[in-house]
Write a protein that holds these residues in place. Structure first.
Motif, PDB file in Angstrom:
ATOM      1  N   CYS A  59       0.833  -1.206   0.000  1.00  0.00           N
ATOM      2  CA  CYS A  59       0.000   0.000   0.000  1.00  0.00           C
ATOM      3  C   CYS A  59       0.865   1.252   0.000  1.00  0.00           C
ATOM      4  O   CYS A  59       0.602   2.212  -0.740  1.00  0.00           O
ATOM      5  N   LEU A  60       1.911   1.244   0.829  1.00  0.00           N
ATOM      6  CA  LEU A  60       2.788   2.409   0.889  1.00  0.00           C
ATOM      7  C   LEU A  60       3.566   2.575  -0.403  1.00  0.00           C
ATOM      8  O   LEU A  60       3.785   3.705  -0.868  1.00  0.00           O
ATOM      9  N   TYR A  61       3.999   1.465  -1.005  1.00  0.00           N
ATOM     10  CA  TYR A  61       4.667   1.560  -2.310  1.00  0.00           C
ATOM     11  C   TYR A  61       3.718   2.121  -3.362  1.00  0.00           C
ATOM     12  O   TYR A  61       4.122   2.894  -4.239  1.00  0.00           O
ATOM     13  N   SER A  62       2.455   1.727  -3.276  1.00  0.00           N
ATOM     14  CA  SER A  62       1.479   2.239  -4.227  1.00  0.00           C
ATOM     15  C   SER A  62       1.278   3.737  -4.056  1.00  0.00           C
ATOM     16  O   SER A  62       1.134   4.477  -5.037  1.00  0.00           O
ATOM     17  N   LEU A  63       1.296   4.220  -2.803  1.00  0.00           N
ATOM     18  CA  LEU A  63       1.191   5.658  -2.557  1.00  0.00           C
ATOM     19  C   LEU A  63       2.382   6.398  -3.149  1.00  0.00           C
ATOM     20  O   LEU A  63       2.240   7.472  -3.749  1.00  0.00           O
ATOM     21  N   ASN A  64       3.574   5.818  -2.988  1.00  0.00           N
ATOM     22  CA  ASN A  64       4.765   6.441  -3.576  1.00  0.00           C
ATOM     23  C   ASN A  64       4.681   6.473  -5.096  1.00  0.00           C
ATOM     24  O   ASN A  64       5.093   7.445  -5.738  1.00  0.00           O
ATOM     25  N   ASP A  65       4.147   5.402  -5.670  1.00  0.00           N
ATOM     26  CA  ASP A  65       4.028   5.346  -7.126  1.00  0.00           C
ATOM     27  C   ASP A  65       3.035   6.392  -7.632  1.00  0.00           C
ATOM     28  O   ASP A  65       3.274   7.048  -8.657  1.00  0.00           O
ATOM     29  N   PRO A  99       0.529  -4.123 -14.042  1.00  0.00           N
ATOM     30  CA  PRO A  99      -0.825  -3.584 -13.868  1.00  0.00           C
ATOM     31  C   PRO A  99      -0.803  -2.072 -13.678  1.00  0.00           C
ATOM     32  O   PRO A  99       0.193  -1.495 -13.224  1.00  0.00           O
ATOM     33  N   THR A 100      -1.893  -1.448 -14.013  1.00  0.00           N
ATOM     34  CA  THR A 100      -2.021  -0.010 -13.829  1.00  0.00           C
ATOM     35  C   THR A 100      -2.185   0.319 -12.347  1.00  0.00           C
ATOM     36  O   THR A 100      -2.249  -0.582 -11.500  1.00  0.00           O
ATOM     37  N   GLY A 101      -2.259   1.614 -12.036  1.00  0.00           N
ATOM     38  CA  GLY A 101      -2.363   2.014 -10.641  1.00  0.00           C
ATOM     39  C   GLY A 101      -3.605   1.477  -9.966  1.00  0.00           C
ATOM     40  O   GLY A 101      -3.550   0.947  -8.853  1.00  0.00           O
ATOM     41  N   ASP A 102      -4.759   1.592 -10.626  1.00  0.00           N
ATOM     42  CA  ASP A 102      -6.001   1.079 -10.042  1.00  0.00           C
ATOM     43  C   ASP A 102      -5.990  -0.436  -9.941  1.00  0.00           C
ATOM     44  O   ASP A 102      -6.474  -1.010  -8.950  1.00  0.00           O
ATOM     45  N   GLU A 103      -5.440  -1.120 -10.944  1.00  0.00           N
ATOM     46  CA  GLU A 103      -5.354  -2.578 -10.891  1.00  0.00           C
ATOM     47  C   GLU A 103      -4.422  -3.021  -9.764  1.00  0.00           C
ATOM     48  O   GLU A 103      -4.700  -4.016  -9.077  1.00  0.00           O
ATOM     49  N   ARG A 104      -3.336  -2.299  -9.569  1.00  0.00           N
ATOM     50  CA  ARG A 104      -2.405  -2.638  -8.491  1.00  0.00           C
ATOM     51  C   ARG A 104      -3.075  -2.483  -7.129  1.00  0.00           C
ATOM     52  O   ARG A 104      -2.907  -3.330  -6.239  1.00  0.00           O
ATOM     53  N   LYS A 105      -3.830  -1.412  -6.949  1.00  0.00           N
ATOM     54  CA  LYS A 105      -4.537  -1.220  -5.678  1.00  0.00           C
ATOM     55  C   LYS A 105      -5.561  -2.322  -5.443  1.00  0.00           C
ATOM     56  O   LYS A 105      -5.740  -2.785  -4.308  1.00  0.00           O
ATOM     57  N   GLN A 106      -6.232  -2.756  -6.504  1.00  0.00           N
ATOM     58  CA  GLN A 106      -7.211  -3.831  -6.358  1.00  0.00           C
ATOM     59  C   GLN A 106      -6.535  -5.142  -5.982  1.00  0.00           C
ATOM     60  O   GLN A 106      -7.042  -5.902  -5.138  1.00  0.00           O
ATOM     61  N   LEU A 107      -5.379  -5.418  -6.556  1.00  0.00           N
ATOM     62  CA  LEU A 107      -4.632  -6.624  -6.206  1.00  0.00           C
ATOM     63  C   LEU A 107      -4.166  -6.589  -4.757  1.00  0.00           C
ATOM     64  O   LEU A 107      -4.201  -7.607  -4.054  1.00  0.00           O
ATOM     65  N   ILE A 108      -3.726  -5.414  -4.308  1.00  0.00           N
ATOM     66  CA  ILE A 108      -3.310  -5.280  -2.904  1.00  0.00           C
ATOM     67  C   ILE A 108      -4.499  -5.496  -1.974  1.00  0.00           C
ATOM     68  O   ILE A 108      -4.378  -6.147  -0.925  1.00  0.00           O
ATOM     69  N   ALA A 109      -5.659  -4.963  -2.353  1.00  0.00           N
ATOM     70  CA  ALA A 109      -6.861  -5.170  -1.540  1.00  0.00           C
ATOM     71  C   ALA A 109      -7.235  -6.645  -1.474  1.00  0.00           C
ATOM     72  O   ALA A 109      -7.624  -7.157  -0.413  1.00  0.00           O
ATOM     73  N   HIS A 110      -7.121  -7.342  -2.590  1.00  0.00           N
ATOM     74  CA  HIS A 110      -7.402  -8.782  -2.599  1.00  0.00           C
ATOM     75  C   HIS A 110      -6.429  -9.531  -1.697  1.00  0.00           C
ATOM     76  O   HIS A 110      -6.827 -10.449  -0.963  1.00  0.00           O
TER      77      HIS A 110
END
Length: 244
Positions: free
Chosen positions: A156-162, A190-201
């Motif tokens: 999640c934090l890496y995604s925020l940095n990205d 994956p795109t930003g939204d796809e990456r966040k969805q994978l992290i949520a899963h």
């Protein structure tokens, strides 16, 4: 087929090509499954029951095992806290993720040590050999799920940095390229939204496995019949008090 040429950072790769780097991971997983099946068959089917297996096997120091497994759980949860601290991130989203992560770790710590027995006589390994086998197969899955919870917060934090990097690139368009082609998407990741969805899963799946393992380990310690009796007593108490 790229022959002897290496795929350099930034060069386009075939997204549909098979990744041979998955083979070692698959082999390790197969080895773990084979080892678990060996233990289940050897102890569950080949060893005698009614405590007679202690005559042909070395008994385990259950008190020491409880102590060491408790230290292992504290280590895993501590690594989750470190994953929240050791990251270069700022802003409101970071602090929300950080505090939610700390609360999650504290609750998991409390649930574990309040639900697991602290005495050898209450442990599944002392109750029955089959219960001990069941507990022994659940605990590694439980540990892996705890690791996945901590990893999901780190992602999640890496995604925020990205997201922050993408905002800077959109505001100041420059020819930026990070390490190993990390500057621009190559079309395979994956795109930003796809990456966040994978992290949520990953997070939701890991938490679900943790809670299921909590229940299964408690059943291994107490036995299915005792748990059912506790449920019946709870229903009778609700009927007497009128609490649903």
């Amino acid at each position: 087929d790229y022959g002897e040429n290496r795929i350099l950072a930034g060069e386009e790769a075939d997204c549909d090509s098979s990744n041979i780097h998955h083979i070692p991971i698959i082999l390790l997983l197969l080895g773990c499954v084979a080892d678990s099946l060996y233990v289940i068959i050897r102890i569950g089917f080949c060893f005698p029951g009614s405590g007679e297996h202690k005559k042909i096997s070395i008994p385990m120091h259950i008190d020491f095992l409880i102590h060491r497994q408790g230290e292992w759980i504290m280590l895993v949860l501590g690594e989750s806290v470190l994953s929240l601290l050791i990251v270069d991130a700022k802003g409101g989203d970071y602090y929300r993720t950080f505090y939610f992560g700390i609360v999650t770790v504290i609750l998991l710590h409390m649930l574990h040590f309040r639900s697991q027995p602290l005495q050898a006589d209450s442990h599944a390994l002392r109750r029955h050999k089959n219960a001990g086998i069941f507990y022994g197969q659940i605990f590694p899955i439980y540990s892996a799920a705890l690791v996945a919870v901590g990893a999901s917060y780190k992602l999640c934090l890496y995604s925020l940095n990205d997201d922050r990097r993408r905002q800077l690139l959109s505001a100041f368009p420059i020819d930026y390229r990070g390490l190993a082609g990390g500057g621009d998407d190559d079309g395979c990741s994956p795109t930003g939204d796809e990456r966040k969805q994978l992290i949520a899963h990953l997070f939701c799946g890991a938490m679900a496995i943790v809670f299921v393992c909590f229940d299964l380990m408690n059943v291994a310690h107490s036995g299915w019949i005792k748990k059912m009796e506790q449920c019946k007593l709870g229903e009778k108490h609700c009927e007497r008090t009128g609490v649903v």
